[in-house]
Design a protein around this motif. Structure first.
Motif, PDB file in Angstrom:
ATOM      1  N   ARG A 229     -11.254 -47.833 -14.482  1.00 30.13           N
ATOM      2  CA  ARG A 229     -11.683 -48.040 -15.872  1.00 30.13           C
ATOM      3  C   ARG A 229     -11.841 -49.544 -16.103  1.00 30.13           C
ATOM      4  O   ARG A 229     -10.901 -50.300 -15.973  1.00 30.13           O
ATOM      5  N   VAL A 230     -13.070 -49.977 -16.432  1.00 30.34           N
ATOM      6  CA  VAL A 230     -13.328 -51.410 -16.649  1.00 30.34           C
ATOM      7  C   VAL A 230     -12.686 -51.851 -17.963  1.00 30.34           C
ATOM      8  O   VAL A 230     -12.883 -51.225 -19.004  1.00 30.34           O
ATOM      9  N   LEU A 231     -11.893 -52.938 -17.897  1.00 28.61           N
ATOM     10  CA  LEU A 231     -11.201 -53.431 -19.088  1.00 28.61           C
ATOM     11  C   LEU A 231     -11.887 -54.659 -19.688  1.00 28.61           C
ATOM     12  O   LEU A 231     -12.146 -54.709 -20.874  1.00 28.61           O
ATOM     13  N   ARG A 232     -12.180 -55.673 -18.838  1.00 25.17           N
ATOM     14  CA  ARG A 232     -12.808 -56.896 -19.371  1.00 25.17           C
ATOM     15  C   ARG A 232     -13.435 -57.709 -18.260  1.00 25.17           C
ATOM     16  O   ARG A 232     -13.114 -57.533 -17.081  1.00 25.17           O
ATOM     17  N   VAL A 233     -14.322 -58.607 -18.661  1.00 24.76           N
ATOM     18  CA  VAL A 233     -14.958 -59.538 -17.713  1.00 24.76           C
ATOM     19  C   VAL A 233     -13.949 -60.635 -17.399  1.00 24.76           C
ATOM     20  O   VAL A 233     -13.299 -61.173 -18.287  1.00 24.76           O
TER      21      VAL A 233
ATOM     22  N   PHE B 291     -14.381 -58.337 -12.770  1.00 29.52           N
ATOM     23  CA  PHE B 291     -13.875 -57.605 -13.935  1.00 29.52           C
ATOM     24  C   PHE B 291     -12.440 -57.168 -13.658  1.00 29.52           C
ATOM     25  O   PHE B 291     -12.074 -56.918 -12.508  1.00 29.52           O
ATOM     26  N   GLU B 292     -11.671 -57.059 -14.721  1.00 35.53           N
ATOM     27  CA  GLU B 292     -10.353 -56.460 -14.603  1.00 35.53           C
ATOM     28  C   GLU B 292     -10.524 -54.962 -14.800  1.00 35.53           C
ATOM     29  O   GLU B 292     -11.214 -54.540 -15.735  1.00 35.53           O
ATOM     30  N   VAL B 293      -9.924 -54.170 -13.912  1.00 40.17           N
ATOM     31  CA  VAL B 293     -10.033 -52.715 -14.034  1.00 40.17           C
ATOM     32  C   VAL B 293      -8.645 -52.086 -13.964  1.00 40.17           C
ATOM     33  O   VAL B 293      -7.717 -52.657 -13.391  1.00 40.17           O
ATOM     34  N   ASP B 294      -8.549 -50.912 -14.564  1.00 40.48           N
ATOM     35  CA  ASP B 294      -7.310 -50.140 -14.536  1.00 40.48           C
ATOM     36  C   ASP B 294      -7.492 -49.032 -13.504  1.00 40.48           C
ATOM     37  O   ASP B 294      -8.392 -48.204 -13.615  1.00 40.48           O
ATOM     38  N   ASP B 295      -6.633 -49.058 -12.475  1.00 40.19           N
ATOM     39  CA  ASP B 295      -6.676 -48.030 -11.434  1.00 40.19           C
ATOM     40  C   ASP B 295      -5.427 -47.165 -11.583  1.00 40.19           C
ATOM     41  O   ASP B 295      -4.379 -47.457 -11.009  1.00 40.19           O
ATOM     42  N   CYS B 296      -5.531 -46.142 -12.408  1.00 33.95           N
ATOM     43  CA  CYS B 296      -4.409 -45.216 -12.651  1.00 33.95           C
ATOM     44  C   CYS B 296      -3.137 -45.966 -13.057  1.00 33.95           C
ATOM     45  O   CYS B 296      -2.052 -45.724 -12.518  1.00 33.95           O
TER      46      CYS B 296
END
Length: 284
Positions: A19-23, A33-38
């Motif tokens: 889930r992409v959170l921010r640039v 990008f910062e992403v949320d991986d579970c």
């Protein structure tokens, strides 16, 4: 249809997992990008092919990106961002111009350029410089053992973790030193030229990077950390070409300054030949 990295946006879900959170940033031909991986925060690096108009240039960019993914997924060291075997993927799969993505460990901390700005005029102490030099030589030992050269060592590509350990990032310029590569060097066929002003050694600027090119950039990085000035701000000796930087770091010993000059010697053969030689110099 996703055609390039610019179309990635917050809340987008990739691979039904990230889930992409921010640039985080834009640089070279990629965006991060910062992403949320579970529940775990990671960094997504996406290759933007918008900058390329020629097919061969696009293919070269993709090849470098895939090389970075392959290298990071096989290197296991706390000083190198971890990439899982499935960390590289394209979306949508099978399309003519897919988006190339690489998910890697998010290193908590600041890069050494940010660290320097944060501390204002405070310079690196000799003791800290030796600790950091030892850590970076150990990271390069891991890299060079795998016949790899980084080719873009500079303060902004070194992260200081919150636990005080350093990590080397941005493997977009990494190069495998194969027999073919060495043969091409002998035949004077230049490779991809990666230049970071003030940190790139002369042979690399001409397309002939070797393992010792990383040591030159390492020495220049410490000049910045020890003096607070960019290496390009210093004059050079008219006869030897040596960087005249020592007066701006009066707090360090002649022995450490000599080691820095050894790393930054004009020709690769005049520098330490292996990371182990740097570690030996530190112990001595």
């Amino acid at each position: 249809m996703l055609a390039n990295a610019l179309m990635i946006h917050p809340n987008l879900l990739l691979q039904n997992r990230y889930r992409v959170l921010r640039v985080l940033g834009k640089g070279g031909f990629a965006e991060t990008f910062e992403v949320d991986d579970c529940g775990s925060l990671k960094v997504l690096k996406a290759l933007s092919l918008n900058h390329f108009y020629r097919r061969d240039a696009k293919e070269k960019a993709v090849s470098l990106f895939q090389r970075e993914a392959a290298v990071l997924s096989r290197l296991q060291h706390p000083g190198i961002p971890k990439v899982e075997p499935d960390g590289y993927f394209t979306v949508p799969e099978g399309s003519e111009e897919p988006l190339h993505c690489l998910v890697m460990e998010k290193i908590d901390g600041v890069n050494l350029k940010q660290w320097r700005l944060k501390w204002g005029n405070r310079t690196l102490s000799e003791e800290q410089a030796i600790t950091w030099l030892r850590q970076l030589a150990q990271i390069l030992e891991q890299l060079h053992q795998q016949e790899l050269i980084h080719r873009d060592i500079k303060p902004s590509n070194i992260m200081l973790r919150s636990n005080g350990q350093l990590a080397l990032i941005d493997f977009g310029a990494v190069r495998e030193v194969t027999d073919t590569y060495l043969q091409r060097q002998k035949e004077n066929v230049t490779g991809t030229v990666i230049i970071s002003s003030g940190y790139t050694p002369p042979e690399q600027a001409e397309g002939h990077a070797v393992a010792q090119s990383d040591f030159f950039a390492l020495g220049r990085t410490f000049v910045f950390l020890l003096t607070g000035k960019s290496p390009i701000d210093f004059d050079r000796h008219s006869r030897t070409g040596k960087l005249l930087w020592r007066e701006s770091a009066p707090h360090i010993s002649p022995e450490l300054a000599d080691l820095m000059d050894y790393l930054m010697a004009a020709f690769p053969g005049q520098r330490p030949q292996t990371p182990q030689m740097i570690l030996r110099c530190i112990e001595e």
